[in-house]
Design a protein around this motif. Structure first.
Motif, mmCIF file in Angstrom:
data_model
loop_
_atom_site.group_PDB
_atom_site.id
_atom_site.type_symbol
_atom_site.label_atom_id
_atom_site.label_comp_id
_atom_site.label_asym_id
_atom_site.label_seq_id
_atom_site.Cartn_x
_atom_site.Cartn_y
_atom_site.Cartn_z
ATOM 1 N N ALA A 78 0.841 -1.194 0.000
ATOM 2 C CA ALA A 78 0.000 0.000 0.000
ATOM 3 C C ALA A 78 0.879 1.249 0.000
ATOM 4 O O ALA A 78 2.107 1.182 0.163
ATOM 5 N N LYS A 79 0.219 2.393 -0.174
ATOM 6 C CA LYS A 79 0.902 3.679 -0.072
ATOM 7 C C LYS A 79 0.106 4.595 0.852
ATOM 8 O O LYS A 79 -1.095 4.422 1.074
ATOM 9 N N LEU A 80 0.809 5.587 1.387
ATOM 10 C CA LEU A 80 0.176 6.695 2.090
ATOM 11 C C LEU A 80 0.539 7.980 1.377
ATOM 12 O O LEU A 80 1.653 8.115 0.855
ATOM 13 N N TRP A 91 2.095 -2.631 4.563
ATOM 14 C CA TRP A 91 0.774 -3.258 4.579
ATOM 15 C C TRP A 91 0.553 -3.743 3.152
ATOM 16 O O TRP A 91 0.401 -2.945 2.230
ATOM 17 N N ILE A 105 -5.101 -5.182 2.050
ATOM 18 C CA ILE A 105 -5.249 -3.727 2.016
ATOM 19 C C ILE A 105 -6.733 -3.390 1.883
ATOM 20 O O ILE A 105 -7.407 -3.919 1.000
ATOM 21 N N MET A 129 -5.441 4.035 -0.062
ATOM 22 C CA MET A 129 -4.131 3.411 0.142
ATOM 23 C C MET A 129 -3.580 2.764 -1.130
ATOM 24 O O MET A 129 -2.511 2.155 -1.098
ATOM 25 N N VAL A 157 -2.019 3.335 11.087
ATOM 26 C CA VAL A 157 -2.971 3.478 9.984
ATOM 27 C C VAL A 157 -4.295 2.858 10.422
ATOM 28 O O VAL A 157 -4.330 1.703 10.860
ATOM 29 N N LYS A 183 -8.475 2.269 9.308
ATOM 30 C CA LYS A 183 -9.498 2.299 8.254
ATOM 31 C C LYS A 183 -10.855 1.957 8.883
ATOM 32 O O LYS A 183 -11.076 0.838 9.326
ATOM 33 N N THR A 228 -5.364 9.796 4.138
ATOM 34 C CA THR A 228 -4.535 9.484 2.985
ATOM 35 C C THR A 228 -5.403 9.414 1.733
ATOM 36 O O THR A 228 -6.527 8.902 1.766
#
Length: 281
Positions: A11-13, A39, A93, A99, A167, A169, A237
């Motif tokens: 994943a990315k932020l 993640w 994810i 993300m 993080v 969600k 994010t």
């Protein structure tokens, strides 16, 4: 080679996300830093004869024509490859989180099948295909944390110090299109520079999409409150609904609410599949 197992898709932020304008064609101009984190989804590939493409969902049920399947079909059509594949997906994810999970899956699929089918496409060729699947796919193919500008096509690699992040969600998600078409969206943030960002990378900027997302999805505000109660300055994010905060040695523990997803993550210096496709240089 017949099998490729345990292929990661991280994943990315977005450490910040500023909307700096809007083009006449409606596309928004942005500045952001995309940061890879640990993640990950995990994909497993089995080469099969006959050209068929099938997918098995090991955790979460995905749409029939998700980005993984579309990536495999696109690569097959582009190259004329007659081989097939069965793809098993361990989805971790969260969806509608901001993300980049779907885009990352597509990128890892392109990289894996380029290797499994022995296609030998260069990374730039894969990036052109990836852009047909989603604006974030080229970032994951490049494999470096990056300063991103324009409509997402201007990608400059940057170095980030090792750090950890909480993080969270919440159960509900946010539709990206609903945010970008909202009349309250701020579209005129003053452009920043990499040098100013680099002076305090984990405290810099804001997310222009966050106020609108909080209006549409109250869970975003609840998630930020959970981080705030632990003494952290949270931020959304992407287009949400996931939020994150930089962890320090004095960060208080967090009790993740029921039905939420949350974990402490480390950032990644490079994508774990870095080097799977050769560059043109």
């Amino acid at each position: 080679m017949k099998l490729l197992h345990d292929v990661p898709a991280p994943a990315k932020l977005n450490l910040f996300l500023h909307i700096t304008g809007q083009r006449p064609d409606g596309y928004h101009l942005l500045q952001s830093v995309f940061m890879l984190i640990d993640w990950c989804d995990t994909l497993h590939f089995e080469k099969r004869p006959g050209g068929g493409i099938s997918r098995e969902d090991l955790t979460v049920q995905l749409p029939a024509d998700d980005l993984i399947t579309r990536a495999a079909k696109l690569l097959q059509q582009h190259t004329g490859c007659t081989q097939g594949v069965h793809i098993a997906v361990e989805k971790q994810i969260p969806a509608q989180a901001g993300m980049g999970g779907g885009s990352s899956d597509a990128a890892s699929c392109l990289l894996a099948l380029n290797r499994l089918w022995d296609l030998k496409l260069k990374r730039t060729a894969l990036e052109k295909l990836g852009l047909q699947l989603g604006a974030d796919v080229p970032f994951f193919l490049r494999g470096h944390n990056a300063w991103v500008e324009g409509i997402g096509e201007q990608i400059t690699p940057i170095a980030l110090s090792a750090a950890r992040f909480w993080v969270l969600k919440p159960p509900s998600g946010v539709e990206t299109a609903q945010i970008f078409t909202h009349p309250a969206l701020q579209r005129a943030t003053k452009p920043a520079t990499i040098s100013v960002f680099a002076a305090a990378p984990y405290d810099f900027g804001h997310n222009d999409l966050q106020p609108v997302a909080q209006t549409i999805c109250p869970d975003v505000s609840l998630a930020l409150q959970v981080l705030g109660n632990a003494g952290m300055n949270g931020k959304m994010t992407g287009s949400g609904s996931a939020v994150f905060a930089h962890c320090t040695s004095g960060t208080a523990p967090i009790q993740v609410p029921d039905r939420w997803q949350g974990r402490q993550c480390s950032n990644l210096e490079v994508h774990p599949l870095q080097g799977w496709a050769s560059s043109d240089s």
